[in-house]
Design an enzyme around this catalytic site. Structure first.
Site, short mmCIF file in Angstrom:
data_model
loop_
_atom_site.label_atom_id
_atom_site.label_comp_id
_atom_site.label_asym_id
_atom_site.label_seq_id
_atom_site.Cartn_x
_atom_site.Cartn_y
_atom_site.Cartn_z
N GLY A 25 -6.53 -26.36 -2.64
CA GLY A 25 -7.61 -26.99 -3.39
C GLY A 25 -8.81 -27.37 -2.56
N GLY A 57 3.50 6.27 8.38
CA GLY A 57 4.87 6.40 7.91
C GLY A 57 5.74 5.25 8.35
N ASN A 58 5.33 4.57 9.42
CA ASN A 58 6.05 3.36 9.87
C ASN A 58 5.77 2.17 8.96
OD1 ASN A 58 6.01 4.51 13.06
ND2 ASN A 58 7.75 3.26 12.44
N SER A 59 4.72 2.24 8.14
CA SER A 59 4.36 1.12 7.28
C SER A 59 5.54 0.69 6.43
CB SER A 59 3.19 1.51 6.37
OG SER A 59 2.01 1.68 7.10
N ASP A 75 0.03 -7.69 1.35
CA ASP A 75 0.37 -6.27 1.48
C ASP A 75 1.89 -6.09 1.55
OD1 ASP A 75 -0.06 -3.54 1.56
OD2 ASP A 75 -0.20 -3.48 3.75
N LEU A 132 -12.70 -23.36 2.88
CA LEU A 132 -12.84 -23.52 4.32
C LEU A 132 -13.81 -22.51 4.90
CD1 LEU A 132 -9.07 -23.95 5.32
CD2 LEU A 132 -10.74 -25.73 4.76
N HIS A 151 0.82 -1.22 0.00
CA HIS A 151 0.00 0.00 0.00
C HIS A 151 0.85 1.27 0.00
CE1 HIS A 151 0.40 -0.21 4.52
NE2 HIS A 151 0.48 1.09 4.36
#
Length: 476
Positions: free
Chosen positions: A279, A220-222, A147, A282, A117
């Site tokens: 395959g 900003g830490n992302s 991500d 769930l 992101h």
């Protein structure tokens, strides 16, 4: 500090008592004596050594995208042009969108991991080091499912790479440091502990099992690093729980085990992450079902469907089985199962602990990539229809795996949505499955393309999104 005054009589009494024999219990004898720190080194507690080992590998990531604003329609009128002139209105104006985050150098060849992101939609990416160096980077791989994204520095000299730790050995209560660039103020280090493990339902990607920490993580830490006391990355900071936008002591990091899978895919030259194909579909185990099965808690995943000839079917998995563990590690829900299964190495076999008929059985499942049983035949749709601007593809296990779609889904999938197109304005999304047009079933991208060549006053479109089918009518 308070000082205590002791009289001479008190000193004599203390000396007399000290001369008497004292019985000491074995437990007390084994307890180490606590000593008052005497030197500066003993008094000071610092994480500076850990920071010095790891901070050089944490970078700032800047993304930019230039967008052209539409021409002002009033400037087509000679009256307005006479009084206002061009003033830039006669040509499309440009607007620069920017994004700021953090990243981690994980390989000395110049590989940098960040959040998807942070660089999503960006055409230009630069990386800035703590010593003020700036280097241009290319995007090697994007993985919206986790991500995560991997960048390649165009010029790599004197790089400090950081080691990826074994995140499966992380325990609640471990000391950690979060290193990143919050609010764009520059590299910052915060300290905390691991608050929880295997957090799911965070709403960031899928196949996740997040590490939760109370180390301060802010915008900003992302993409920054969550490191242990050996200076190794245990996770990539990716999200916070906040009502104000600031840190409330609840941050989440993608475990290093998942980061390693994405990095290895990028190193191999793949454009998408290669994961094992399960395959099967769930569902979460509800309290009522768990009680009926004799389980003391609703922890596990119910098999709702099995793809014929898929790894799960070949391993002996059946509908209504309850998966309790992967390689002996408990999985409480479909998300934690997805993470644990996705981090298994391709080419081997994993074992599933399954509850069937009140008994626990262990089943082997092969770790193989999803096959592309038929060509994708990606087609970008044009013309005057509600689907103009969509890129559609044939579905196969490989495509379903990449887009995180349910196993055994039928139809034609939307691979991309052109920004500003008719389809984008209507609200079509990547991953939507076109099942029918005007009541006719659509199985291939070519069938969709052929159907749109017909001119119609109205279009009836049936799509599936998130397991729900919706039929809508749009003007032609």
């Amino acid at each position: 500090m308070q000082r205590k005054v002791i009289s001479s009589r008190g000193l004599l009494l203390a000396a007399a008592l000290a001369a008497l024999p004292v019985a000491v219990s074995p437990a007390a004898a084994q307890t180490p004596l606590r000593q008052v720190p005497e030197t500066r080194q003993e008094i000071s507690l610092s994480f500076s050594g850990v920071v010095k080992r790891s901070a050089g590998a944490v970078v700032n990531v800047y993304g930019a995208r230039v967008e052209k604003q539409p021409r002002n329609p009033f400037m087509d009128d000679p009256f307005f042009r006479r009084f206002f002139g061009d003033r830039g209105f006669g040509v499309p104006q440009e607007r620069v969108q920017r994004s700021l985050g953090s990243g981690v150098v994980v390989d000395a060849s110049g590989l940098v991991v960040t959040n998807n992101h942070v660089i999503e939609g960006m055409s230009e990416v630069k990386v800035a080091f703590a010593d003020k160096r700036e280097v241009e980077a290319t995007i090697l791989l994007r993985d919206p499912r986790t991500d995560l994204a991997v960048l390649k520095l165009k010029s790599a000299k004197d790089l400090v790479a950081i080691e990826l730790a074994d995140s499966d050995k992380v325990e609640i209560g471990d000391l950690v440091l979060a290193i990143g660039n919050p609010f764009g103020v520059g590299q910052t280090v915060t300290q905390g502990i691991v608050s929880a493990l295997a957090r799911t339902q965070i709403g960031v990607g899928d196949a996740q099992s997040f590490i939760q920490t109370d180390a301060a993580i802010n915008p900003g830490n992302s993409g920054g690093a969550l490191v242990d006391m050996q200076g190794r990355v245990i996770g990539i900071n990716t999200a916070i729980f906040s009502r104000s936008g600031g840190s409330h002591g609840i941050g989440f990091a993608i475990p290093a085990a998942m980061v390693r899978v994405v990095v290895e895919s990028a190193k191999s030259g793949a454009k998408t992450v290669r994961r094992p194909w399960f395959g099967a579909r769930l569902q979460a185990l509800t309290p009522d079902v768990a009680d009926g099965l004799g389980l003391d808690r609703p922890a596990g995943s119910v098999v709702a469907g099995v793809v014929e000839k898929g790894p799960a079917a070949e391993g002996g998995l059946r509908r209504s089985d309850v998966i309790l563990a992967v390689d002996g590690v408990a999985v409480d829900d479909p998300e934690s199962f997805g993470y644990r299964f996705a981090t298994r190495p391709l080419g081997g076999t994993t074992t599933l602990t399954v509850l069937r008929g009140g008994k626990r059985v262990v089943l082997p499942v092969k770790l193989v990539p999803a096959p592309e049983l038929r060509p994708r035949e990606a087609i970008t749709l044009g013309g005057r229809s509600p689907l103009a601007g969509l890129t559609v593809m044939n579905l196969s296990p490989a495509v379903a795996e990449e887009l995180a779609l349910d196993a055994g889904t039928d139809g034609v999938v939307v691979g991309e949505v052109e920004e500003g197109s008719t389809a984008a304005r209507i609200g079509f999304q990547k991953g939507d499955i076109i099942q029918a047009l005007n009541g006719e079933r659509m199985d291939t991208s070519r069938e969709v393309e052929a159907a749109l060549k017909e001119r119609r006053r109205a279009w009836e479109v049936t799509i599936s999104r998130g397991g729900q089918s919706v039929t809508s009518v749009f003007p032609g």
